[in-house]
Enzyme design. Structure first.
Site, mmCIF file in Angstrom:
data_model
loop_
_atom_site.group_PDB
_atom_site.id
_atom_site.type_symbol
_atom_site.label_atom_id
_atom_site.label_comp_id
_atom_site.label_asym_id
_atom_site.label_seq_id
_atom_site.Cartn_x
_atom_site.Cartn_y
_atom_site.Cartn_z
ATOM 1 N NE ARG A 97 -3.926 -2.137 2.137
ATOM 2 C CZ ARG A 97 -3.777 -3.467 2.277
ATOM 3 N NH1 ARG A 97 -2.626 -3.979 2.664
ATOM 4 N NH2 ARG A 97 -4.788 -4.277 2.022
ATOM 5 C CG HIS A 143 -1.110 -5.665 -4.475
ATOM 6 N ND1 HIS A 143 -0.008 -5.635 -3.661
ATOM 7 C CD2 HIS A 143 -1.958 -6.598 -3.917
ATOM 8 C CE1 HIS A 143 -0.162 -6.506 -2.677
ATOM 9 N NE2 HIS A 143 -1.334 -7.096 -2.790
ATOM 10 C CG HIS A 184 -0.185 -11.640 -3.888
ATOM 11 N ND1 HIS A 184 -1.066 -12.427 -3.187
ATOM 12 C CD2 HIS A 184 -0.322 -10.402 -3.388
ATOM 13 C CE1 HIS A 184 -1.713 -11.684 -2.327
ATOM 14 N NE2 HIS A 184 -1.283 -10.450 -2.421
ATOM 15 C CG ASP A 189 -2.694 -8.093 5.370
ATOM 16 O OD1 ASP A 189 -1.632 -8.236 4.745
ATOM 17 O OD2 ASP A 189 -3.713 -7.563 4.881
ATOM 18 C CD GLU A 245 2.006 -10.456 -0.300
ATOM 19 O OE1 GLU A 245 1.907 -9.368 -0.880
ATOM 20 O OE2 GLU A 245 1.168 -10.842 0.530
HETATM 21 C C1 BGC Z 1 -2.188 -7.665 1.253
HETATM 22 C C2 BGC Z 1 -3.599 -7.876 1.718
HETATM 23 C C3 BGC Z 1 -4.518 -7.827 0.525
HETATM 24 C C4 BGC Z 1 -4.088 -8.854 -0.469
HETATM 25 C C5 BGC Z 1 -4.918 -8.757 -1.714
HETATM 26 C C6 BGC Z 1 -1.840 -8.729 0.271
HETATM 27 O O1 BGC Z 1 -0.558 -8.516 -0.213
HETATM 28 O O2 BGC Z 1 -1.272 -7.669 2.325
HETATM 29 O O3 BGC Z 1 -3.967 -6.865 2.619
HETATM 30 O O4 BGC Z 1 -5.855 -8.056 0.908
HETATM 31 O O5 BGC Z 1 -2.741 -8.656 -0.808
HETATM 32 O O6 BGC Z 1 -4.755 -9.863 -2.497
#
Ligand code: BGC
Length: 342
Positions: A70, A95, A170, A243, A308
């Site tokens: 983010r 992303h 991811h 997360d 990640e």
């Molecule tokens: C994030 C999550 C998000 C997800 C979406 C992850 O990399 O940390 O917060 O909901 O990606 O696929």
């Protein structure tokens, strides 16, 4: 005929390990991994095939960028100029925006690499101003596999003008096999004394770098994901699970072991090595049994865990975080190795 990106490619080694990915998003669709008895299962949680992968959750297994994770309010300033990116995740940018690298059709070509049983080079470009980011990018990602069961992802990116960059992969893992329930009994050890706490109001990191000691984020000794997810820690409550970005001990300098995931049922283990300073651990908190998964099932909450490797979230706005700036003439480099053991 336009390339749709549905073509799939498989890396394999002499031990029966197989990694299949597609050109669209460079998305890892499956990893067939043997356990110690030789039983092979798919350990990647996600959509069942390339068709579903294109129309479904395009982050599953994908290469994410330009800025994975983010950026607060989608705003940052670089060399005196303000940039406004798409706000596509609550109040924030996630992303790479509405059309990030997870939606690009990458050019894929096999390459011969010493010590590897298979390797593919993926290339793509991003125009200056795409998703409002500055700089035209030339991107290369190499996926390779060797007989040490190391699946390596190596990124190299150059830019035409100063920009910010943070790429990641991811894939969600369930070492007992996709479609076989939750991942909460897996143990995880993270080489991290520190993490970057979240704020519910901001919707991501505060900028603080805090000790994991005495918190649910203390994975210095291996413990189950369930122990963290089911704890009453306020950080867990904010995101209904884990997360969080962890600050890898000694990270950001050379390739080090960052995390070890282990499944007590199958005995499979996965080690994550990287040269990046951070690793986001995400336990699939938003899965709600609607996305099409493997084996005719849907993807359920906590069914997989993403690990990640990355720079920290919102680094472009945090002077105390690692620098995510890339200038013309420089090369962004990033190595992530997923090593399978049984
Ligand atoms: C994030 C999550 C998000 C997800 C979406 C992850 O990399 O940390 O917060 O909901 O990606 O696929």
């Amino acid at each position: 005929m336009a390339n749709t990106g549905k073509e799939t490619y498989t890396l394999s080694n002499d031990n029966g390990l197989e990694v299949t990915f597609m050109a669209h998003g460079g998305r890892i669709l499956s990893i067939m991994a043997p356990d110690r008895k030789g039983e092979v299962v798919d350990v990647v949680v996600g959509h069942p095939n390339a068709d579903e992968a294109i129309k479904g959750d395009t982050y599953f297994g994908a290469l994410c960028g330009r800025y994975a994770n983010r950026i607060v309010k989608g705003q940052f300033e670089l060399e005196g100029k303000k940039y406004q990116l798409a706000v596509n995740n609550g109040p924030n940018h996630l992303h790479g925006g509405n059309s990030g690298f997870d939606r690009k059709v990458w050019e894929v070509a096999p390459v011969a690499l010493a010590g590897c049983t298979s390797a593919y080079r993926l290339t793509a470009t991003s125009a200056d101003g795409e998703e409002n980011y500055p700089g035209a990018l030339q991107m290369t990602v190499v996926y390779s596999l060797n007989n040490q069961n190391e699946f390596k992802i190596e990124y190299q990116v150059t830019t035409s003008k100063t920009t910010v960059i943070n790429m990641t992969s991811h894939a969600y893992f369930n070492l007992n096999g996709a479609g076989k329930g939750k991942v909460l009994d897996h143990t995880l050890q993270i080489k991290a004394e520190k993490f970057t706490p979240l704020s519910a109001e901001i919707g991501t990191v505060t900028g603080e770098i805090a000790s994991v000691s005495g918190t649910a984020m203390d994975f210095r000794t291996a413990k189950t994901l369930g122990a963290a997810v089911n704890s009453s820690d306020a950080q867990v409550k904010i995101v209904d699970g884990v997360d969080h970005n962890f600050v890898i001990d000694g990270g950001g300098k050379g390739v080090v072991l960052a995390a070890t995931l282990a499944d007590p049922v199958s005995g499979r283990k996965l080690e994550v090595y990287t040269d990046q300073p951070g690793i986001q651990i995400y336990t699939g908190n938003h899965f709600d049994s609607t996305a099409a998964g493997k084996k005719g099932k849907t993807v359920e909450k906590y069914e997989g865990v993403a690990m990640e490797t990355q720079i920290f979230p919102d680094s472009p706005n945090k002077a105390n975080f690692p620098n995510a700036t890339l200038k013309a003439g420089e090369t962004y480099k990033h190595i992530c190795i997923y090593k399978f053991l049984s």
